[in-house]
Design a protein around this motif. Structure first.
Motif, PDB file in Angstrom:
ATOM      1  N   GLY A 269       0.950  -1.209  -0.069  1.00  0.00           N
ATOM      2  CA  GLY A 269      -0.169   0.131  -0.058  1.00  0.00           C
ATOM      3  C   GLY A 269       1.126   1.402   0.083  1.00  0.00           C
ATOM      4  O   GLY A 269       2.048   1.284   0.125  1.00  0.00           O
ATOM      5  N   LEU A 270       0.051   2.256  -0.028  1.00  0.00           N
ATOM      6  CA  LEU A 270       1.050   3.713   0.084  1.00  0.00           C
ATOM      7  C   LEU A 270       1.298   4.194   1.283  1.00  0.00           C
ATOM      8  O   LEU A 270       0.591   3.653   2.408  1.00  0.00           O
ATOM      9  N   PRO A 271       2.034   5.161   1.313  1.00  0.00           N
ATOM     10  CA  PRO A 271       2.010   5.689   2.690  1.00  0.00           C
ATOM     11  C   PRO A 271       0.991   6.045   3.600  1.00  0.00           C
ATOM     12  O   PRO A 271       0.157   6.645   2.905  1.00  0.00           O
ATOM     13  N   ALA A 272       1.014   6.044   4.643  1.00  0.00           N
ATOM     14  CA  ALA A 272      -0.122   6.536   5.649  1.00  0.00           C
ATOM     15  C   ALA A 272      -0.431   7.985   5.797  1.00  0.00           C
ATOM     16  O   ALA A 272      -1.502   8.301   6.067  1.00  0.00           O
ATOM     17  N   THR A 273       0.877   8.785   5.501  1.00  0.00           N
ATOM     18  CA  THR A 273       0.714  10.219   5.903  1.00  0.00           C
ATOM     19  C   THR A 273       1.464  10.679   4.715  1.00  0.00           C
ATOM     20  O   THR A 273       1.506  10.100   3.637  1.00  0.00           O
ATOM     21  N   HIS A 274       1.659  12.027   4.827  1.00  0.00           N
ATOM     22  CA  HIS A 274       2.594  12.715   3.870  1.00  0.00           C
ATOM     23  C   HIS A 274       1.874  13.006   2.568  1.00  0.00           C
ATOM     24  O   HIS A 274       2.577  12.634   1.393  1.00  0.00           O
ATOM     25  N   GLY A 275       0.818  13.381   2.821  1.00  0.00           N
ATOM     26  CA  GLY A 275       0.002  13.773   1.484  1.00  0.00           C
ATOM     27  C   GLY A 275      -0.783  12.699   0.967  1.00  0.00           C
ATOM     28  O   GLY A 275      -1.226  13.050  -0.157  1.00  0.00           O
ATOM     29  N   THR A 276      -0.867  11.347   1.390  1.00  0.00           N
ATOM     30  CA  THR A 276      -1.573  10.511   0.656  1.00  0.00           C
ATOM     31  C   THR A 276      -3.099  10.682   1.176  1.00  0.00           C
ATOM     32  O   THR A 276      -3.589  10.977   2.200  1.00  0.00           O
ATOM     33  N   SER A 277      -3.988  10.892   0.197  1.00  0.00           N
ATOM     34  CA  SER A 277      -5.398  11.051   0.570  1.00  0.00           C
ATOM     35  C   SER A 277      -6.279   9.990  -0.473  1.00  0.00           C
ATOM     36  O   SER A 277      -6.395  10.060  -1.534  1.00  0.00           O
ATOM     37  N   LEU A 278      -7.136   9.542   0.437  1.00  0.00           N
ATOM     38  CA  LEU A 278      -7.974   8.441   0.087  1.00  0.00           C
ATOM     39  C   LEU A 278      -7.411   7.607  -1.092  1.00  0.00           C
ATOM     40  O   LEU A 278      -8.161   6.898  -1.965  1.00  0.00           O
TER      41      LEU A 278
END
Length: 272
Positions: free
Chosen positions: A183-192
């Motif tokens: 999966g993608l990072p949980a924070t640092h700009g990841t949105s939905l």
């Protein structure tokens, strides 16, 4: 150059039994009968490259899991496979079908049978079956007479078998569940988009998504083989086989049981 020609003429003249005409004539060279090589993708070449067994297997139904106690008192998980009215329906040969195989049927089902299949069962002198599977064998010695019944004692306790069945269907699944993506990072700009696959394409070249890319899609409901399962118990009268461990698929699904291919199978070319 002139000396080379004289040397060749002297060498041919020294042969007492062969004349110059025979040496010059193309017909003097003996012809060797050669066999055309098999194309790599031909059915016969594919059959020779396969690792096959000497005999067919059985069709069973997965009935669930239980526990089995060995003579040493060890408790091991076991899967119950039911064997009921397994009969040979048809034999396939190289001359007619391109390979040797035994078509086996399971159970008894008279409803919703087509006229073609009823004629197929009538020719074999067996009852209409619930399902049909075929087991490819190495040569004609592995063919079984049509109409023969195969029972659970086809396998012996202690030997190893392969079980082929369909896995449970899980519908449309994402890449994290289907392919174990992180999966993608949980924070640092990841949105939905935390569980998305991320970028799947490439740059200007080739400017497309290549076939076979791991993406979200249908998970399960596909054939799966579990190799080298030990046979714990066999009962021909009650019609069941106990194998050690788990088997893919839900309860009530059909399974194919064969001798362990990696232990008992061999290539046709090696035997020759």
């Amino acid at each position: 150059m002139y000396s080379l020609i004289l040397r060749r003429l002297n060498s041919t003249a020294a042969l007492p039994a062969v004349s110059k005409r025979q040496l010059i004539s193309p017909m003097a060279v003996p012809a060797l009968k050669s066999v055309a090589p098999l194309p790599f993708k031909s059915p016969e070449a594919k059959r020779l490259r396969k690792r096959l067994l000497d005999r067919p297997g059985l069709i069973g139904v997965k009935r669930g899991m239980t526990q089995f106690y060995s003579r040493n008192g060890d408790r091991v998980p076991a899967t119950v496979l039911e064997i009921d009215q397994v009969e040979v329906v048809y034999n396939k040969t190289v001359d007619k079908n391109g390979y040797y195989a035994v078509q086996v049927g399971y159970g008894h089902k008279l409803k919703n049978q087509t006229k073609a299949m009823l004629g197929h069962y009538r020719n074999a002198k067996v009852s209409p079956k619930e399902t049909l599977f075929e087991f490819e064998v190495k040569d004609e010695n592995g063919l079984v007479p049509v109409g023969s019944q195969l029972k659970a004692d086809h396998f012996k306790p202690g030997q190893f078998v392969d079980v082929i069945s369909k896995t449970k269907g899980k519908g449309f699944s994402g890449v994290m569940k289907r392919w174990n993506f992180s999966g993608l990072p949980a924070t640092h700009g990841t949105s939905l988009a935390h569980r998305s696959a991320g970028s799947t394409g490439m740059n200007t070249t080739p400017a497309r998504v290549l076939p076979g890319k791991k993406m979200a899609g249908h998970l399960g409901d596909e054939w799966n083989t579990i190799f080298n399962l030990e046979v714990l118990d066999v009962n021909a009268e009650k019609g069941y086989i106990l194998v050690k461990g788990c088997v893919s698929g839900s309860n009530g699904s059909y399974v194919q049981i064969r001798d362990a291919l990696k232990k008992y199978g061999s290539h046709i070319l090696q035997d020759k």
